[in-house]
Structures are given as structure tokens and as C-alpha cells.
Design an enzyme around this catalytic site. Structure first.
Site, PDB file in Angstrom:
ATOM      1  N   GLN A 105       6.858 -11.520   2.858  1.00  0.00           N
ATOM      2  CA  GLN A 105       6.502 -11.334   1.440  1.00  0.00           C
ATOM      3  C   GLN A 105       7.756 -11.440   0.580  1.00  0.00           C
ATOM      4  O   GLN A 105       8.720 -10.675   0.765  1.00  0.00           O
ATOM      5  CB  GLN A 105       5.822  -9.990   1.172  1.00  0.00           C
ATOM      6  CG  GLN A 105       5.249  -9.999  -0.270  1.00  0.00           C
ATOM      7  CD  GLN A 105       4.701  -8.686  -0.752  1.00  0.00           C
ATOM      8  OE1 GLN A 105       5.368  -7.656  -0.629  1.00  0.00           O
ATOM      9  NE2 GLN A 105       3.514  -8.703  -1.341  1.00  0.00           N
ATOM     10  N   TYR A 187       6.209  -6.372 -10.123  1.00  0.00           N
ATOM     11  CA  TYR A 187       7.545  -6.927  -9.826  1.00  0.00           C
ATOM     12  C   TYR A 187       7.762  -8.221 -10.612  1.00  0.00           C
ATOM     13  O   TYR A 187       6.939  -8.596 -11.435  1.00  0.00           O
ATOM     14  CB  TYR A 187       7.728  -7.047  -8.300  1.00  0.00           C
ATOM     15  CG  TYR A 187       7.553  -5.680  -7.691  1.00  0.00           C
ATOM     16  CD1 TYR A 187       8.494  -4.682  -7.947  1.00  0.00           C
ATOM     17  CD2 TYR A 187       6.409  -5.341  -6.992  1.00  0.00           C
ATOM     18  CE1 TYR A 187       8.305  -3.384  -7.484  1.00  0.00           C
ATOM     19  CE2 TYR A 187       6.212  -4.045  -6.522  1.00  0.00           C
ATOM     20  CZ  TYR A 187       7.158  -3.063  -6.775  1.00  0.00           C
ATOM     21  OH  TYR A 187       6.973  -1.782  -6.341  1.00  0.00           O
ATOM     22  N   ARG A 234       0.163 -13.093  -3.830  1.00  0.00           N
ATOM     23  CA  ARG A 234      -0.536 -11.826  -4.073  1.00  0.00           C
ATOM     24  C   ARG A 234      -0.561 -11.538  -5.565  1.00  0.00           C
ATOM     25  O   ARG A 234       0.484 -11.632  -6.225  1.00  0.00           O
ATOM     26  CB  ARG A 234       0.165 -10.681  -3.320  1.00  0.00           C
ATOM     27  CG  ARG A 234      -0.707  -9.438  -3.255  1.00  0.00           C
ATOM     28  CD  ARG A 234      -0.172  -8.357  -2.335  1.00  0.00           C
ATOM     29  NE  ARG A 234      -1.308  -7.599  -1.810  1.00  0.00           N
ATOM     30  CZ  ARG A 234      -1.258  -6.332  -1.430  1.00  0.00           C
ATOM     31  NH1 ARG A 234      -0.128  -5.657  -1.479  1.00  0.00           N
ATOM     32  NH2 ARG A 234      -2.331  -5.717  -0.984  1.00  0.00           N
ATOM     33  N   GLY A 324      -3.544  -1.499   4.962  1.00  0.00           N
ATOM     34  CA  GLY A 324      -2.186  -1.038   4.698  1.00  0.00           C
ATOM     35  C   GLY A 324      -1.840   0.218   5.470  1.00  0.00           C
ATOM     36  O   GLY A 324      -1.308   0.173   6.582  1.00  0.00           O
TER      37      GLY A 324
HETATM   38  C1  LIG Z   1       4.236   2.806   1.771  1.00  0.00           C
HETATM   39  C2  LIG Z   1       3.632   1.646   1.033  1.00  0.00           C
HETATM   40  C3  LIG Z   1       4.418   0.546   0.748  1.00  0.00           C
HETATM   41  C4  LIG Z   1       3.880  -0.579   0.102  1.00  0.00           C
HETATM   42  N1  LIG Z   1       4.669  -1.686  -0.109  1.00  0.00           N
HETATM   43  C5  LIG Z   1       4.127  -2.818  -0.617  1.00  0.00           C
HETATM   44  C6  LIG Z   1       4.909  -4.014  -0.713  1.00  0.00           C
HETATM   45  O1  LIG Z   1       6.074  -4.098  -0.311  1.00  0.00           O
HETATM   46  N2  LIG Z   1       4.285  -5.106  -1.242  1.00  0.00           N
HETATM   47  C7  LIG Z   1       2.989  -5.090  -1.671  1.00  0.00           C
HETATM   48  O2  LIG Z   1       2.484  -6.103  -2.135  1.00  0.00           O
HETATM   49  N3  LIG Z   1       2.237  -3.968  -1.577  1.00  0.00           N
HETATM   50  C8  LIG Z   1       2.763  -2.852  -1.037  1.00  0.00           C
HETATM   51  N4  LIG Z   1       1.966  -1.733  -0.872  1.00  0.00           N
HETATM   52  C9  LIG Z   1       0.512  -1.819  -1.143  1.00  0.00           C
HETATM   53  C10 LIG Z   1      -0.245  -2.174   0.161  1.00  0.00           C
HETATM   54  O3  LIG Z   1       0.036  -3.513   0.546  1.00  0.00           O
HETATM   55  C11 LIG Z   1      -1.786  -2.044   0.015  1.00  0.00           C
HETATM   56  O4  LIG Z   1      -2.236  -2.874  -1.019  1.00  0.00           O
HETATM   57  C12 LIG Z   1      -2.206  -0.597  -0.243  1.00  0.00           C
HETATM   58  O5  LIG Z   1      -1.637   0.279   0.715  1.00  0.00           O
HETATM   59  C13 LIG Z   1      -3.732  -0.432  -0.227  1.00  0.00           C
HETATM   60  O6  LIG Z   1      -4.268  -0.767   1.024  1.00  0.00           O
HETATM   61  P1  LIG Z   1      -4.785   0.404   2.041  1.00  0.00           P
HETATM   62  O7  LIG Z   1      -5.823   1.174   1.297  1.00  0.00           O
HETATM   63  O8  LIG Z   1      -5.340  -0.349   3.222  1.00  0.00           O
HETATM   64  O9  LIG Z   1      -3.596   1.243   2.392  1.00  0.00           O
HETATM   65  C14 LIG Z   1       2.504  -0.583  -0.277  1.00  0.00           C
HETATM   66  C15 LIG Z   1       1.720   0.544  -0.010  1.00  0.00           C
HETATM   67  C16 LIG Z   1       2.254   1.649   0.641  1.00  0.00           C
HETATM   68  C17 LIG Z   1       1.372   2.822   0.965  1.00  0.00           C
END
Ligand SMILES: Cc1cc2nc3c(=O)[nH]c(=O)nc-3n(C[C@H](O)[C@H](O)[C@H](O)COP(=O)(O)O)c2cc1C
Length: 366
Positions: A105, A187, A234, A324
Site C-alpha cells: 500500500q 492522506y 483505495r 482488518g
Molecule cells: C491498527 C490499524 C491500522 C490501520 N492502518 C491502515 C493503513 O495503513 N491503511 C489503510 O488504508 N487503512 C488502515 N486501517 C483501516 C483498515 O484497513 C480497515 O479498513 C479497518 O480496520 C476496518 O476493517 P475491519 O472492520 O475489518 O477491521 C487501519 C486500521 C487499524 C485498526
């Protein structure tokens, strides 16, 4: 073939062709910033973490900066020097050795950063000199208010576009199967798309067409270098992270962006929905417009269980589903979902802390 409790074969565990690669199932590990890259270089701990999760159909790495200026958060990795390429090569080799597939990413933090997190000589940049509200963590000074970014000059816009494109080439050199452009969650790419952060009066600001230009020039430039079939993107329409949020004409804006990215031939669009985490959901109209206008693969994400994933795949809402937080705490998530095993709970206190605790020590099911 895996069957549901009703005895039907489950789509979520079927393979899928994504550009020039074959994914072994429809489950994607969402990009997750984990802040273990000391010195902004991928290390052996990260090799272990990603290879533990290689059962996913596709892994997407944590946000990774194509530029020293884009390293806004503490301990996030980069992809702009040979040490970083060598570190990532170990990650991609370990994942491929286990039959996994992995995209990097590409995340330039832009104004979401602090000088204390940046290497010497790097700058916090944004489309306009508008600071994010609130505070950001730094290892050396603790929590700090966001600084006002320097509004990028035309030359800086052009050189940053080239940094992204070069970063995509370096990702392929490091063995990645492709790159996800991070145009979501506030971002740099989204800072250009969204008028709340972009007040420019040149060809990169103002009209919808102008605000899309930065993202489209990167997508087109990267497609020429590495192939559009190795690129995904994304987006997070309606997402509120880092002072983003809906703006006038947001549905049609993303519909048009999807059409243009489709014309460039990108492999997938990954649409963020953080409503399960309390954020506004993307409207059904924006999802409809993206689905209609983008001819590639639609990657769903946010708050998924395997049941919801299966239902949305069957209903044709998308072709892939990202998980995630469940991937943070379950290195063998796919196996657990296949066998209907209980999931380990995640511990939010170790999401961004250095070291193996809460990173590589979550157990696989016996
Ligand atoms: C600890 C953490 C770090 C994350 N870092 C990123 C990231 O680097 N890039 C991104 O697009 N989304 C990031 N996200 C968002 C996740 O990709 C995802 O969209 C979010 O956790 C919701 O999905 P889930 O309900 O399956 O956890 C992050 C989320 C969490 C919890």
C-alpha cells in the site's frame, strides 16, 4: 471446496483472477499500519508477521511511503531507498514461499505528519497550508498538535507525483505482486481530492477535474511503468478521518473518478466503510456509481464477518472482501473461518507499539 452450514459451496473461499495473478480465496488482509519499522526499514519481525498471514487470498501491506516527506507517523516503512527495497524483498519472498500474494500500500501522509517523525531535511507538505485538527504521536516529543503543512509548489507537486511512480517501480523490484494507491482516510491523495484540504487555485485545485488530477497523473504514470493490472486504489468517500468528510457533489465526483480509473485499466477499487467504527458510511448512491463505472474488481471492506462477506459476494456487491482487525489477532484467520473456529480478540493497546507483543505472538488455533 468449503460448504456453508446449509451445504452450499462458499464463494468466499473460491479463487479469483486479479490482473495477472490468481488469488486462492476472496479474503484480503486489509492494509494495517503497525509501526514496527524502526528507522522506516522493513525488518525480520515484519517478515514473520506477514508470512504468518500468507493464507489470505491477498495481503495488502501497511501504508508505506514513497518519499521521506510522506513518513508522517512514527516507525512506518518507506519504499524509496535500497535498504527498504531489500527489507521488503525478504517479506515478499517469505509470503510467496508460502503460496501467498502481496500488494504494497503506497501511502504518503502529506499533512498528516509531524517534523519529529520525519528524517532530517524532510518536510510536512500538503496541497494547501491547512492543518489537521487534533494531535499526533511522536516518539521523541509525545503527543503534539499537527503542524500547518507547507503548501506544495508546482515543482513539489510534480516531484511528488514522480516519487509515487518511482515507488511503484521499486515495489515491483522488491517482489510485490502489485501496488494499492492509498487515496483514502485523509492522506495526501485524498487531501488533493477533498476541498476541505485542497484550496489550490492552480490546475491541481478548484474544479472536480483539477482535484482529481494528482491522483490520476500518478495512476496513469504508474500504470505505464508497472502495468495497470498490477495497480489497485483505495478510496473513502464520506470518510471522516483526519478532517475529511463529504463535500458538494461527492457521489458524482467519485463516480467520475471511478470511470477515469477504469479507463486507465486499474485492477481493483477498494472502498472503505468505517461505519462499524463510528464513521459515516459511504452513501448507497456513491457505491452504486463506483460499481457501475468501474469495470475492474470491487474490494469491499469494513466490519466484515464471514457470513456478511459471503452474503455480499453472492449479492454481487463486490468480488473480494478485506478483513482488518481480525487479521491482527488471528494469523490463521482463513483457516479459522473455513472451520468455523472461534477468533482471538484483538488488543488495541498494541496496535502501534514497537516489538513482537500484540504483533507476532497471537496464537494460531491448535
Ligand atoms: C491498527 C490499524 C491500522 C490501520 N492502518 C491502515 C493503513 O495503513 N491503511 C489503510 O488504508 N487503512 C488502515 N486501517 C483501516 C483498515 O484497513 C480497515 O479498513 C479497518 O480496520 C476496518 O476493517 P475491519 O472492520 O475489518 O477491521 C487501519 C486500521 C487499524 C485498526
Amino acid at each position: 471446496m468449503i460448504f456453508s452450514e446449509q451445504g452450499d459451496p462458499m464463494k468466499v473461499f473460491e479463487s479469483l483472477k486479479l490482473g495477472r495473478i490468481e488469488l486462492k480465496n476472496r479474503i484480503v488482509m486489509a492494509p494495517l499500519t503497525r509501526s514496527r519499522a524502526i528507522g522506516n526499514v522493513p525488518n525480520d519481525l515484519m517478515v514473520e508477521y506477514y508470512s504468518q498471514r500468507a493464507d489470505a487470498g491477498l495481503l495488502i501491506t501497511e501504508g508505506t511511503s514513497p518519499s521521506p516527506n510522506g513518513l508522517g507517523y512514527a516507525r512506518i516503512p518507506g519504499i524509496f531507498n535500497s535498504e527498504q527495497v531489500a527489507g521488503w524483498k525478504k517479506v515478499t519472498q517469505a509470503v510467496h514461499a508460502k503460496g501467498g500474494r502481496i500488494f504494497l500500500q503506497m501511502m504518503h501522509c502529506g499533512r498528516v505528519g509531524h517534523p519529529a517523525n520525519l528524517p532530517t531535511g524532510a518536510q510536512v507538505l500538503g496541497p494547501s497550508a491547512i492543518a489537521v485538527s487534533g494531535k499526533i504521536w511522536t516518539d521523541s516529543q509525545g503527543e503534539q498538535p499537527y503542524p500547518t503543512p507547507m503548501a506544495m509548489t508546482d515543482a513539489q507537486v510534480k516531484s511528488t507525483i514522480q516519487e509515487y511512480i518511482r515507488g511503484c517501480e521499486l515495489a515491483i523490484e522488491a517482489g510485490f505482486d502489485g501496488v494499492e494507491l492509498h487515496a483514502a482516510n485523509g492522506y495526501l491523495m485524498e487531501q488533493f481530492l477533498n476541498p476541505k484540504a485542497n484550496q489550490r487555485t492552480d490546475q491541481y485545485g478548484g474544479s472536480a477535474e483539477n482535484r482529481m488530477r494528482f491522483v490520476l497523473e500518478i495512476a496513469q504514470g504508474a500504470a505505464e511503468k508497472i502495468g495497470a493490472d498490477r495497480l489497485g486504489i483505495r478510496v473513502s468517500p464520506y470518510g471522516a478521518n483526519c478532517d475529511m468528510g463529504a463535500f458538494d457533489g461527492v457521489d458524482a465526483f467519485y463516480g467520475e473518478l471511478a470511470k477515469k480509473l477504469s479507463n486507465t485499466g486499474l485492477a481493483y477499487m477498494h472502498v472503505v466503510d468505517h461505519s462499524a467504527m463510528g464513521a459515516p458510511a459511504p452513501s448507497s448512491e456513491v457505491k452504486r456509481q463506483i460499481r457501475e463505472n468501474f469495470k475492474g474488481i470491487y474490494l469491499l471492506s469494513g466490519g466484515y464477518t464471514v457470513e456478511k462477506a459471503e452474503r455480499d459476494l453472492i449479492e454481487g456487491k463486490g468480488e473480494l472482501v478485506a478483513f482488518g482487525k481480525d487479521f491482527i489477532s488471528n494469523p490463521d484467520l482463513v483457516e479459522r473461518l473455513k472451520r468455523n473456529l472461534p477468533l482471538n480478540p484483538w488488543d488495541g493497546s498494541t496496535f502501534y507499539t514497537p516489538g513482537p507483543k500484540g504483533y507476532t505472538d497471537y496464537p494460531a488455533h491448535k
